[in-house]
Write a protein that holds these residues in place. Structure first.
Motif, PDB file in Angstrom:
ATOM      1  N   ILE A 229      21.011  50.521  46.993  1.00 56.99           N
ATOM      2  CA  ILE A 229      19.646  49.265  47.931  1.00 56.99           C
ATOM      3  C   ILE A 229      19.569  48.453  46.430  1.00 56.99           C
ATOM      4  CG2 ILE A 229      17.542  49.268  48.826  1.00 56.99           C
ATOM      5  CD1 ILE A 229      17.894  51.626  50.229  1.00 56.99           C
ATOM      6  N   PRO A 230      19.207  49.114  45.515  1.00 56.30           N
ATOM      7  CA  PRO A 230      18.370  49.061  44.435  1.00 56.30           C
ATOM      8  C   PRO A 230      20.201  48.100  43.164  1.00 56.30           C
ATOM      9  CG  PRO A 230      18.410  50.835  43.248  1.00 56.30           C
ATOM     10  CD  PRO A 230      18.968  50.736  44.548  1.00 56.30           C
ATOM     11  N   LEU A 231      21.298  48.618  43.944  1.00 50.84           N
ATOM     12  CA  LEU A 231      22.446  47.772  43.595  1.00 50.84           C
ATOM     13  C   LEU A 231      22.800  46.380  43.914  1.00 50.84           C
ATOM     14  CD1 LEU A 231      25.094  50.797  42.921  1.00 50.84           C
ATOM     15  CD2 LEU A 231      23.995  48.851  41.204  1.00 50.84           C
ATOM     16  N   GLY A 232      22.611  46.032  45.266  1.00 49.71           N
ATOM     17  CA  GLY A 232      22.888  45.493  45.852  1.00 49.71           C
ATOM     18  C   GLY A 232      21.773  44.245  45.142  1.00 49.71           C
ATOM     19  N   LEU A 233      20.892  44.665  45.141  1.00 52.94           N
ATOM     20  CA  LEU A 233      19.721  43.878  44.768  1.00 52.94           C
ATOM     21  C   LEU A 233      20.511  43.008  42.888  1.00 52.94           C
ATOM     22  CD1 LEU A 233      16.259  45.912  45.614  1.00 52.94           C
ATOM     23  CD2 LEU A 233      17.432  43.577  46.371  1.00 52.94           C
ATOM     24  N   SER A 234      20.645  44.299  42.837  1.00 52.94           N
ATOM     25  CA  SER A 234      21.020  43.810  40.884  1.00 52.94           C
ATOM     26  C   SER A 234      22.413  42.677  41.448  1.00 52.94           C
ATOM     27  CB  SER A 234      21.949  45.354  40.838  1.00 52.94           C
ATOM     28  OG  SER A 234      22.193  44.996  38.929  1.00 52.94           O
ATOM     29  N   VAL A 235      23.494  43.217  42.458  1.00 52.09           N
ATOM     30  CA  VAL A 235      24.668  41.813  42.867  1.00 52.09           C
ATOM     31  C   VAL A 235      23.897  40.571  42.711  1.00 52.09           C
ATOM     32  CG1 VAL A 235      26.169  41.165  44.159  1.00 52.09           C
ATOM     33  CG2 VAL A 235      25.952  43.475  43.681  1.00 52.09           C
ATOM     34  N   ILE A 236      22.832  40.231  43.343  1.00 51.75           N
ATOM     35  CA  ILE A 236      22.389  38.970  43.899  1.00 51.75           C
ATOM     36  C   ILE A 236      21.397  38.576  42.021  1.00 51.75           C
ATOM     37  CG2 ILE A 236      20.309  38.127  45.241  1.00 51.75           C
ATOM     38  CD1 ILE A 236      20.636  40.231  47.662  1.00 51.75           C
ATOM     39  N   SER A 237      20.581  38.943  41.405  1.00 55.16           N
ATOM     40  CA  SER A 237      20.170  38.615  41.244  1.00 55.16           C
ATOM     41  C   SER A 237      20.916  38.586  39.842  1.00 55.16           C
ATOM     42  CB  SER A 237      19.197  39.924  40.437  1.00 55.16           C
ATOM     43  OG  SER A 237      19.737  41.251  39.391  1.00 55.16           O
ATOM     44  N   ILE A 238      22.155  38.748  39.067  1.00 54.56           N
ATOM     45  CA  ILE A 238      23.426  38.326  38.397  1.00 54.56           C
ATOM     46  C   ILE A 238      23.796  37.595  38.509  1.00 54.56           C
ATOM     47  CG2 ILE A 238      25.330  39.086  38.166  1.00 54.56           C
ATOM     48  CD1 ILE A 238      24.013  41.841  36.947  1.00 54.56           C
ATOM     49  N   PHE A 239      24.009  36.717  39.732  1.00 54.64           N
ATOM     50  CA  PHE A 239      24.573  36.171  41.405  1.00 54.64           C
ATOM     51  C   PHE A 239      23.687  34.860  40.393  1.00 54.64           C
ATOM     52  CE2 PHE A 239      24.550  32.770  43.819  1.00 54.64           C
ATOM     53  CZ  PHE A 239      26.148  32.240  44.009  1.00 54.64           C
ATOM     54  N   PHE A 240      22.065  35.249  40.561  1.00 50.22           N
ATOM     55  CA  PHE A 240      21.453  33.543  40.141  1.00 50.22           C
ATOM     56  C   PHE A 240      20.775  33.352  39.204  1.00 50.22           C
ATOM     57  CE2 PHE A 240      20.921  34.314  44.285  1.00 50.22           C
ATOM     58  CZ  PHE A 240      21.802  32.815  45.488  1.00 50.22           C
ATOM     59  N   PHE A 241      20.982  34.910  38.052  1.00 51.66           N
ATOM     60  CA  PHE A 241      19.927  34.579  36.716  1.00 51.66           C
ATOM     61  C   PHE A 241      21.073  34.948  35.795  1.00 51.66           C
ATOM     62  CE2 PHE A 241      16.938  35.929  40.273  1.00 51.66           C
ATOM     63  CZ  PHE A 241      15.959  35.272  39.761  1.00 51.66           C
ATOM     64  N   VAL A 242      22.434  35.112  35.903  1.00 53.36           N
ATOM     65  CA  VAL A 242      23.247  35.186  34.314  1.00 53.36           C
ATOM     66  C   VAL A 242      24.703  34.144  34.637  1.00 53.36           C
ATOM     67  CG1 VAL A 242      24.322  36.797  33.438  1.00 53.36           C
ATOM     68  CG2 VAL A 242      22.418  37.847  34.591  1.00 53.36           C
ATOM     69  N   PRO A 243      24.339  33.478  34.117  1.00 45.00           N
ATOM     70  CA  PRO A 243      25.100  32.150  33.870  1.00 45.00           C
ATOM     71  C   PRO A 243      26.173  32.719  32.978  1.00 45.00           C
ATOM     72  CG  PRO A 243      22.890  30.859  32.466  1.00 45.00           C
ATOM     73  CD  PRO A 243      22.869  32.836  33.417  1.00 45.00           C
ATOM     74  N   GLU A 244      27.031  31.783  32.999  1.00 44.88           N
ATOM     75  CA  GLU A 244      28.165  32.058  31.773  1.00 44.88           C
ATOM     76  C   GLU A 244      27.567  32.215  30.122  1.00 44.88           C
ATOM     77  OE1 GLU A 244      31.112  33.223  29.695  1.00 44.88           O
ATOM     78  OE2 GLU A 244      32.027  33.089  31.824  1.00 44.88           O
ATOM     79  N   THR A 245      28.020  32.754  29.399  1.00 49.39           N
ATOM     80  CA  THR A 245      26.836  33.332  27.665  1.00 49.39           C
ATOM     81  C   THR A 245      28.031  32.925  26.964  1.00 49.39           C
ATOM     82  OG1 THR A 245      27.290  35.275  27.834  1.00 49.39           O
ATOM     83  CG2 THR A 245      24.953  34.476  28.612  1.00 49.39           C
ATOM     84  N   THR A 246      29.221  32.669  27.236  1.00 52.18           N
ATOM     85  CA  THR A 246      30.463  32.554  26.624  1.00 52.18           C
ATOM     86  C   THR A 246      30.447  31.243  26.226  1.00 52.18           C
ATOM     87  OG1 THR A 246      32.390  34.148  27.144  1.00 52.18           O
ATOM     88  CG2 THR A 246      33.119  32.639  26.238  1.00 52.18           C
ATOM     89  N   TYR A 247      30.492  30.581  24.589  1.00 48.31           N
ATOM     90  CA  TYR A 247      30.725  29.419  24.601  1.00 48.31           C
ATOM     91  C   TYR A 247      30.919  28.688  23.254  1.00 48.31           C
ATOM     92  CZ  TYR A 247      28.773  25.239  21.869  1.00 48.31           C
ATOM     93  OH  TYR A 247      28.135  24.276  21.793  1.00 48.31           O
ATOM     94  N   GLU A 248      32.973  28.749  22.980  1.00 48.00           N
ATOM     95  CA  GLU A 248      33.000  27.978  21.829  1.00 48.00           C
ATOM     96  C   GLU A 248      32.361  27.638  20.773  1.00 48.00           C
ATOM     97  OE1 GLU A 248      35.821  25.412  24.306  1.00 48.00           O
ATOM     98  OE2 GLU A 248      36.742  27.200  25.251  1.00 48.00           O
ATOM     99  N   ARG A 249      31.910  28.277  19.415  1.00 49.97           N
ATOM    100  CA  ARG A 249      31.518  28.131  18.583  1.00 49.97           C
ATOM    101  C   ARG A 249      32.632  27.284  17.439  1.00 49.97           C
ATOM    102  NH1 ARG A 249      26.551  28.690  18.219  1.00 49.97           N
ATOM    103  NH2 ARG A 249      25.453  29.900  19.804  1.00 49.97           N
ATOM    104  N   ALA A 250      32.003  26.098  16.441  1.00 53.50           N
ATOM    105  CA  ALA A 250      33.268  25.578  15.460  1.00 53.50           C
ATOM    106  C   ALA A 250      33.573  27.067  14.828  1.00 53.50           C
ATOM    107  CB  ALA A 250      31.893  24.475  15.054  1.00 53.50           C
ATOM    108  N   VAL A 251      34.669  26.742  13.715  1.00 55.10           N
ATOM    109  CA  VAL A 251      34.985  27.216  12.570  1.00 55.10           C
ATOM    110  C   VAL A 251      34.793  26.742  11.529  1.00 55.10           C
ATOM    111  CG1 VAL A 251      36.649  28.519  11.794  1.00 55.10           C
ATOM    112  CG2 VAL A 251      36.576  28.582  14.218  1.00 55.10           C
ATOM    113  N   ALA A 252      33.741  27.040  10.816  1.00 54.52           N
ATOM    114  CA  ALA A 252      33.879  26.734   9.037  1.00 54.52           C
ATOM    115  C   ALA A 252      35.202  26.714   8.586  1.00 54.52           C
ATOM    116  CB  ALA A 252      32.955  27.252   8.943  1.00 54.52           C
TER     117      ALA A 252
END
Length: 548
Positions: A229-252
């Protein structure tokens, strides 16, 4: 030499060493142009320096960062619960299935085999396709396999379902550290690592506690139905509140004449603050994308983030076995987890031998672990972040990642916990004494484990997920091996000897913090001066890609 940390003889600016706070103690010209925190952290220089791009996760509004992090923390608590929760019922289940306790433990413990095997591959998928799709796939797989386990008619089916549960668990045990590094600054990471560790540890302790009542009063299957039951709720929360966090930073890429040429390939967020201040675009007018809409960030597929093949990405973690930091993390974080995880695996045998407890009574002993991790969270959050800021102030405003290692001395609480429990068994120590020892072991794990992970983030930065993958892979293979004989060893050699062995192993792992603290800065210099040593087959095709 700062507080016993040996200075490096090769690099003027060792990656990781940085100006953490500008409190009037030291004046650095470059610091004037650097971005700082807000509110009570307005004096803290932001490391790494965020870009001006609104898509940069470092620039996300607070509510978005918090929603993302706490959704992952909730999932991590369920992740922690799945592995050990059946522990209190091993003796009862051995009678139901007509097999030995070790047979039951190895069947339900096959989750560790799946966890270890998929640990490296999920990092490969995260590097290639981003973090969001991996998180969604992992939690969904945990949800489905939990239902499978609940409906399993035999130990063979249980073993197979638990392997797939391990596949799903892998991301939340290593990839979250990379997400913390992507969305939070250095002075914020310590407390976040503590909360992440707390989430996993709370699951490890609460899972067996709640499951023990279910297995004794209902059935072992109902426990998995309840977790679904909470695992199903976790699937929903990650879908709505965890966007992509990978970001391509410039290299000095620009350096002054006379600097070590190997420093050219070091990412900007792994260089010192002074060097970051001078970085920027060539013309000073970088074209930045517009702020993305919330709906656009809900898409599951975000394209690829690397042109390298999956195989090339898969083998990238293996050169990190040459990094002393990898072995350090394996000992003080990975193996310490093994010793602590053996307690719920063997709790049914230990408390049956010593106190003749029922399954529900054995589950209640986990309350000691809950107390330990709550105390650890209250203490270590401010201790690791505010403590390092204070140490940087005493060090003329210069932050050294090795400051984190000082907090790993809390591993001694685990040594005293295991040894105290062992001595107490021959003096008819009441059960509350054993619970107190469990409290000490859990306190040790949360505080020192969070410090170790934060140190890893400060030293290896974006490559931290590779090191964690190697450490967790090895840790879970070792722990899975123990499930075949740990309970039998307790029965043969006795509780006292078994716990003394754990105390000795914990002390041995703690000793690794001494050379790492003293030589850590030189180790970081070595890693920076030999970047090709940790990169497998780099060429132009490995440069980041954003094909959708």
């Amino acid at each position: 030499m700062a507080f016993g940390i040996l200075e490096d003889k090769y690099l003027k600016h060792v990656p990781g060493t940085a100006l953490l706070s500008d409190l009037g103690i030291v004046k650095i010209d470059e610091a004037g142009s650097l971005k700082r925190g807000t509110g009570r952290n307005e004096h803290v220089v932001l490391i790494p320096q965020p870009s001006d791009d609104l898509k940069d996760p470092l620039n996300w509004p607070t509510w978005k960062k918090e929603a993302c992090f706490w959704s992952l923390a909730f999932a991590a608590s369920l992740d922690g619960a799945l592995s050990p929760m059946v522990g209190p019922g091993y003796v009862l289940l051995s009678e139901q299935f007509g097999v030995s306790v070790d047979d039951v433990a190895s069947s339900f413990g096959s989750i560790l085999l799946g966890l270890a095997c998929f640990m490296l591959f999920q990092n490969t998928l995260a590097v290639k396709f981003g973090h969001r799709i991996v998180y969604l796939g992992s939690v969904t797989l945990m949800f489905v396999s939990c239902i499978w386990c609940a409906a399993s008619p035999s130990l063979a089916s249980i073993r197979a379902s638990r392997v797939f549960q391990g596949f799903g668990m892998s991301a939340l045990q290593s990839l979250v550290a990379s997400t913390i590094e992507q969305i939070f600054f250095v002075h914020e990471r310590g407390s976040r690592s503590v909360i992440w560790s707390f989430s996993i540890m709370s699951g490890i302790t609460l899972g067996p506690l709640l499951y023990s009542y279910v297995i004794q009063n209902l059935s072992w299957q109902m426990g998995f139905w309840f977790v679904a039951i909470p695992l199903g709720l976790s699937v929903i929360s990650i879908f709505f509140f965890v966007p992509e966090t990978t970001y391509e930073r410039a290299v000095a890429t620009g350096t002054d004449k006379g600097e070590n040429p190997d420093e050219n390939s070091i990412p900007s967020e792994k260089r010192s603050v002074g060097e970051q201040a001078g970085s920027g675009s060539e013309d000073g007018h970088t074209q930045l994308p517009e702020k993305p809409s919330y709906i656009s960030q809900l898409k599951i597929w975000n394209g690829t983030f690397s042109n390298a093949s999956l195989f090339r990405i898969f083998i990238r973690p293996f050169p990190f076995v040459l990094s002393p930091v990898t072995w350090f993390i394996f000992l003080v974080h990975g193996m310490q987890t093994v010793w602590l995880s053996l307690l719920p695996i063997c709790s049914s045998t230990i408390f049956t031998i010593e106190y003749n407890f029922t399954a529900s009574q054995i589950g209640l002993t986990n309350l000691g672990g809950i107390v330990g991790i709550i105390i650890a969270m209250c203490v270590s959050g401010p201790l690791t972040d505010l403590g390092t800021v204070w140490l940087a102030k005493q060090n003329k405003g210069i932050y050294e990642p090795e400051f984190r290692i000082l907090f790993i001395s809390t591993m001694l609480f685990g040594v005293f916990g295991y040894a105290g429990w062992a001595v107490g068994t021959i003096h008819n120590m009441p059960w509350i004494g054993a619970v107190a020892c469990i409290t000490m072991a859990n306190f040790s794990m949360v505080v020192s484990g969070a410090a170790a992970v934060t140190y890893l983030l400060d030293t290896h930065g974006p490559d931290a997920l590779h090191v964690l993958a190697l450490s967790n892979f090895s840790k879970n293979i070792v722990l899975y091996s123990f499930t075949f004989f740990a309970n039998g060893m307790v029965q043969r050699r006795g509780v006292k000897v078994s716990l003394l062995i754990l105390a000795a192993l914990q002390a041995f792992c703690w000793l690794a913090s001494f050379p790492m603290y003293v030589c850590g800065k030189r180790v970081r210099s070595f890693i920076a001066r030999h970047p090709n040593l940790f990169i497998v087959g780099t060429d132009d095709c490995d440069r980041p890609s954003r094909s959708a």
